[in-house]
Write an enzyme that holds these catalytic residues in place. Structure first.
Site, PDB file in Angstrom:
ATOM      1  N   PHE A 492       0.826  -1.199   0.000  1.00 25.21           N
ATOM      2  CA  PHE A 492       0.000   0.000   0.000  1.00 25.21           C
ATOM      3  C   PHE A 492       0.862   1.251   0.000  1.00 25.21           C
ATOM      4  O   PHE A 492       0.524   2.254  -0.616  1.00 25.21           O
ATOM      5  CB  PHE A 492      -0.880  -0.031   1.250  1.00 25.21           C
ATOM      6  CG  PHE A 492      -1.751   1.178   1.437  1.00 25.21           C
ATOM      7  CD1 PHE A 492      -3.040   1.189   0.935  1.00 25.21           C
ATOM      8  CD2 PHE A 492      -1.296   2.297   2.113  1.00 25.21           C
ATOM      9  CE1 PHE A 492      -3.857   2.296   1.109  1.00 25.21           C
ATOM     10  CE2 PHE A 492      -2.106   3.405   2.283  1.00 25.21           C
ATOM     11  CZ  PHE A 492      -3.390   3.409   1.772  1.00 25.21           C
ATOM     12  N   VAL A 495       4.176   3.377   6.309  1.00 28.30           N
ATOM     13  CA  VAL A 495       3.487   3.666   7.554  1.00 28.30           C
ATOM     14  C   VAL A 495       4.436   4.400   8.496  1.00 28.30           C
ATOM     15  O   VAL A 495       5.560   3.959   8.722  1.00 28.30           O
ATOM     16  CB  VAL A 495       2.978   2.377   8.230  1.00 28.30           C
ATOM     17  CG1 VAL A 495       2.169   2.733   9.463  1.00 28.30           C
ATOM     18  CG2 VAL A 495       2.133   1.568   7.271  1.00 28.30           C
ATOM     19  N   ASP A 606      -7.610 -11.362   4.719  1.00 30.72           N
ATOM     20  CA  ASP A 606      -6.161 -11.312   4.883  1.00 30.72           C
ATOM     21  C   ASP A 606      -5.795 -11.420   6.364  1.00 30.72           C
ATOM     22  O   ASP A 606      -5.008 -10.641   6.881  1.00 30.72           O
ATOM     23  CB  ASP A 606      -5.609 -10.027   4.256  1.00 30.72           C
ATOM     24  CG  ASP A 606      -4.131 -10.181   3.872  1.00 30.72           C
ATOM     25  OD1 ASP A 606      -3.638 -11.339   3.875  1.00 30.72           O
ATOM     26  OD2 ASP A 606      -3.479  -9.172   3.581  1.00 30.72           O
TER      27      ASP A 606
END
Ligand SMILES: *[C@@H]1O[C@H](CO)[C@@H](O)[C@H](O)[C@H]1NC(C)=O
Ligand SMILES: *[C@@H]1O[C@H](CO)[C@@H](O)[C@H](O)[C@H]1NC(C)=O
Ligand SMILES: *[C@@H]1O[C@H](CO)[C@@H](O)[C@H](O)[C@H]1NC(C)=O
Ligand SMILES: *[C@@H]1O[C@H](CO)[C@@H](O)[C@H](O)[C@H]1NC(C)=O
Ligand SMILES: *[C@@H]1O[C@H](CO)[C@@H](O)[C@H](O)[C@H]1NC(C)=O
Ligand SMILES: *[C@@H]1O[C@H](CO)[C@@H](O)[C@H](O)[C@H]1NC(C)=O
Ligand SMILES: *[C@@H]1O[C@H](CO)[C@@H](O)[C@H](O)[C@H]1NC(C)=O
Length: 824
Positions: A492, A495, A606
């Site tokens: 993605f 973080v 997931d």
């Protein structure tokens, strides 16, 4: 709580025909921030901003604005006493004051020292300390008062402090809306005084300040969805004290009757249609508890909204429970059916609590519902549908307390008030091991596809739960995305750990890789999913930012990182067995909520040890909903039958073989993955051994944890592969229960796997067995044995699940059917 995001750019949605809204006779607004005016609220008359007073000016905020935009916020400011005059009809009114406490040009926030009054009532008074803890960037703070006007004129007076030079007053919006008479201010109606054998009557001169208004067990209800009075109903999630309580929200298909209300328009039907209930557990008392911060020195009106929404209840006496307010009995025989004479009939009960003793700081008003004398066998579990808490004006007509913008309590289950926010440690996707394929079908993809372009991406009203951050705030929170704050990297994006609200709150900030279209889709899914879901065991999203090319999600920060971080490849001390078990129970609850507790079945897709996060109290939180999918409505179908056709996604090592083969996704795929997590927790090794760790040919059979664990199970040598640290520390019965249920999760066919409810039940049983064994070891007590002799643990959540520790007799599927919640 009092942060209201004026997001409702979409036009007002009509209420359904059977829920005709109340039509207020007065609906007035004075607006100083026209750009932010909520469009759902169309005032009948407006006090123009073109004031003739020389003392008031409309001043813009002084934040520099990107791209030459118009300034976003302006306020009405006065340096001398000023009265805004509204002409109104007689009768009770809501007066709502909106404040955006920021620096307007040339003015310091700290000099905004003033009081607001209406006639003889003092509504609020600010002090310098009022501004310390505020997050002033996004939200409006709304204070709502209920006042009876006797004349034709309602004067709202703003008086800057005379003690401080340069003090000024400001307001961004004043709203006046009439309400049905006797809705809240009920003159001379004796109300039970909590903790005293006496009653208390409000006078007609009593004014009220709304402190909390909560849709218990349900979602936020935005102002346009109220019964016509534009009240905001928040979710109870920030108030519930859920540490050990096992509560769940229930929603009902039962028809709610609106005509039969004791007083019409008390609350929207949505408030009554959902409730929070207490799960019935094996031992212990079944109670749910909420805590609400309020000011010292006042009496409070507590209104509890109830509605019997279970079709299982047919007569008086079937659901009877206790209600406590601040540990004092408010009801010792609460029987909703008896009160309302039926199912689906809303009712509310009012109580007064005396907090008028002076004190410092914040006082907590707690509300507890509990089964009668701890026994679940006799009665159905307790429920609560909604509640409101109002402050009563004191004998000098004062309502002002030390928190003029409201007492906030974002996370009351954390006893330490300064540590509001938990922590979150998002760890990367397993790169390369995640099989990315395109979603073909399913409820979500249809929603997602309508969001195809980021320009068109508009969030629904449920996103009103979230803060929207500016990119500038995010940059300042992460020190301009400093690598030193990086805590994870994945498919993605990256973080970061960050802090917001002037460093008071730690957050995890997930920044999507701007070029990733995949990222956009998952970003949207995550927001949409999480906006529908609130649970103690699901990670919570604080807000997001979508500016320029950025897609950013902001979560609570999880101090203890991922479950995987705690199990292996770590410098951390090994987790004790019971703590692992507790984490598994927490994660199972989160997952069970996804499967059965939400509006529709949600399949996470997931589940793995890196998606189970641990906060500073070691509470497990399921995270990462980017791949999640919603199945058809859980209410209409047995959960076992749901499947969503889709291309295979997930993480190697955790992937359900049946899903992989047939590409049919059911919630049993999550059960499989969870089974792998259970063995991971027991054995402290990865789901798949990295190739470089496999030295000998024969070690290949160990590569997949799922296969290896099942093999060892068949050979009866499971005890040899567990985490060496745990050897000799697990009670044999507990070990059997745990490994039995973990192996069942790994059944080849989904139909052979237990439901999450059954998994949860068995994990709790395992915990009880461990506790009993520990107790026995400690005391050699007979008592422990006796507690365990009833070898069933029973859980009720709307429906009933019976779980026996001899689970061989009762396969998982049947459990699933037993689990189908009734009352939905
Ligand atoms: C404000 O009121 C004055 C006098 O009524 C008028 O001349 C002026 O145009 C008004 N200004 C605005 C911005 O409406
Ligand atoms: C309201 O304020 C106006 C102007 O300050 C004053 O003349 C009037 O008497 C006030 N009315 C009431 C009901 O307080
Ligand atoms: C309040 O009650 C008093 C006496 O009970 C009465 O004289 C007065 O008119 C009432 N005021 C209102 C606003 O109803
Ligand atoms: C449950 O409540 C009863 C009576 O209020 C009390 O005696 C008992 O200790 C409680 N049990 C637990 C586990 O809290
Ligand atoms: C009420 O009881 C709970 C649990 O026993 C305790 O934690 C809390 O402090 C009590 N509250 C008050 C106001 O006595
Ligand atoms: C409310 O509490 C205060 C302070 O504890 C006490 O003085 C007062 O008598 C109480 N009021 C009633 C109606 O019991
Ligand atoms: C609980 O209440 C039921 C019904 O009122 C009563 O029969 C039972 O004896 C009570 N149990 C305890 C432990 O007080």
């Amino acid at each position: 709580m009092f942060l209201v995001f004026l997001l409702f750019s979409c036009s007002m949605l009509p209420l359904s025909a059977d829920e005709l809204p109340y039509v207020p006779s007065d609906k007035l607004a004075m607006d100083c921030s026209p750009l932010d005016t909520p469009s759902y609220f169309r005032p009948d008359s407006k006090i123009e901003q073109n004031f003739s007073f020389s003392t008031v000016s409309r001043i813009n905020d002084m934040e520099p604005h990107d791209r030459g935009e118009e300034p976003k916020t302006s306020a009405c400011i006065n340096r001398k006493q000023l009265t805004y005059t509204f002409s109104v009809s007689t009768g009770p009114k809501f007066v709502r004051l909106y404040f955006v406490p920021i620096s307007y040009s040339g003015l310091k926030v700290s000099k905004a020292l003033f009081s607001v009054s209406i006639g003889q009532y003092t509504l609020l008074t600010t002090s310098e300390s009022s501004y310390y803890e505020l997050n002033s960037d996004v939200g409006y703070f709304v204070r709502e008062f209920c006042i009876i006007t006797d004349g034709q004129i309602l004067n709202v007076t703003f008086t800057p402090s005379s003690k401080i030079s340069g003090a000024y007053a400001f307001v961004n919006r004043i709203e006046i809306v009439s309400m049905p008479s006797k809705l809240y201010i009920q003159e001379n109606v004796p109300l039970p005084l909590i903790g005293r054998p006496s009653h208390y009557s409000m006078e007609n001169s009593t004014a009220l300040e709304m402190m909390h208004r909560v849709n218990v067990g349900g979602d936020l209800i935005p102002q346009p969805k109220d019964t016509g009075m534009f009240r905001l109903w928040t979710s109870d999630i920030d108030y519930i004290i859920d540490d050990e309580a096992e509560t769940s929200n229930i929603e009902s298909k039962v028809q709610i009757q609106s005509s039969s209300l004791k007083s019409a328009y008390a609350a929207p039907k949505k408030v009554y249609a959902s409730a929070r209930t207490v799960w019935n557990t094996f031992a212990g008392n079944h109670s749910a508890r909420w805590s609400f911060p309020v000011d010292f020195g006042f009496y409070y009106l507590v209104r509890l909204h109830f509605c019997e929404i279970s079709s299982r209840i047919h007569q008086d006496g079937e659901r009877v429970f206790h209600v406590y307010i601040n540990n004092q009995t408010a009801e010792d025989h609460a029987d909703i059916f008896h009160w309302s004479h039926g199912v689906g009939i809303p009712i509310y009960r009012d109580y007064i609590i005396n907090f008028s003793e002076p004190g410092e700081g914040i006082k907590h008003l707690s509300i507890t519902i509990g089964s009668k004398n701890g026994s679940s066998a006799t009665y159905e579990v307790p429920i609560l549908n909604g509640l409101e808490i109002f402050k009563l004006s004191d004998h000098s007509n004062n309502l002002a307390g030390p928190h003029p913008f409201g007492v906030r309590n974002p996370h009351p289950h954390i006893s330490d008030f300064n540590k509001y926010h938990h922590a979150l440690h998002l760890v990367s996707y397993v790169l390369g091991a995640t099989l990315f394929v395109i979603i073909i079908l399913g409820l979500f993809s249809s929603i997602v596809s309508t969001f195809k372009d980021r320009e068109n991406f508009k969030l629904g009203q449920s996103s009103g739960n979230y803060r929207i951050f500016s990119i500038a705030e995010i940059k300042s929170a992460t020190n301009n995305f400093s690598d030193t704050l990086l805590i994870g990297t994945g498919g993605f994006g990256k973080v970061y750990r960050g802090s917001i609200d002037y460093g008071s709150t730690s957050v995890a900030i997930k920044r999507a890789n701007p070029s990733s279209h995949q990222g956009l889709k998952e970003f949207q899914t995550e927001i949409t999913m999480l906006s529908e879901l609130r649970h103690h065991h699901l990670v919570s999203l604080i807000g997001y930012s979508m500016e320029k090319k950025e897609m950013i999600l902001v979560y609570d920060y999880m101090a203890h990182g991922t479950l995987r971080d705690q199990l292996y490849k770590t410098q951390k001390p090994p987790l004790p067995w019971k703590q692992r078990l507790k984490i598994c129970i927490g994660a199972a609850r989160g997952l069970q909520y996804l499967h059965t507790g939400a509006k529709s079945t949600i399949i996470h897709r997931d589940i793995k040890s890196t998606n189970i996060l641990l906060d500073d109290k070691w509470v497990a939180k399921v995270s990462d909903f980017g791949l999640s999918k919603a199945g058809p409505s859980a209410m209409s179908q047995s959960t076992t039958k749901i499947h969503v056709s889709t291309m295979v996604k997930g993480t190697f090592g955790y992937l359900d073989p049946e899903y992989y083969r047939q590409q049919k996704l059911t919630e049993k795929s999550d059960v499989y993955s969870f089974g792998v997590v259970l063995f991971e927790t027991l054995c402290a090794r990865p789901a798949v051994l990295p190739v470089e760790e496999i030295k000998e040919e024969e070690e290949y059979e160990k590569a997949s944890l799922a296969e290896w664990a099942l093999r060892c199970c068949q050979m009866g040598i499971l005890d040899q592969i567990i985490d060496p640290y745990l050897k000799g520390k697990i009670a044999p019965e507990c070990f059997r229960t745990f490994t039995d249920i973990a192996s069942k999760c790994l059944a080849d066919k989904g139909s052979g796997r237990p439901s999450m409810g059954d998994v949860l039940c068995n994990l709790k049983l395992a915990m009880q067995q461990q506790n009993a064994a520990d107790l026995q070891e400690e005391r050699g007590a007979k008592e422990a044995n006796e507690r365990m002799n009833g070898d069933v643990c029973i859980m009720i959540d709307g429906g009933r699940c019976i779980c026996s520790n001899n689970s061989d007799k009762t396969p998982g599927v049947e459990f699933s059917e037993i689990m189908v919640p009734t009352g939905r």
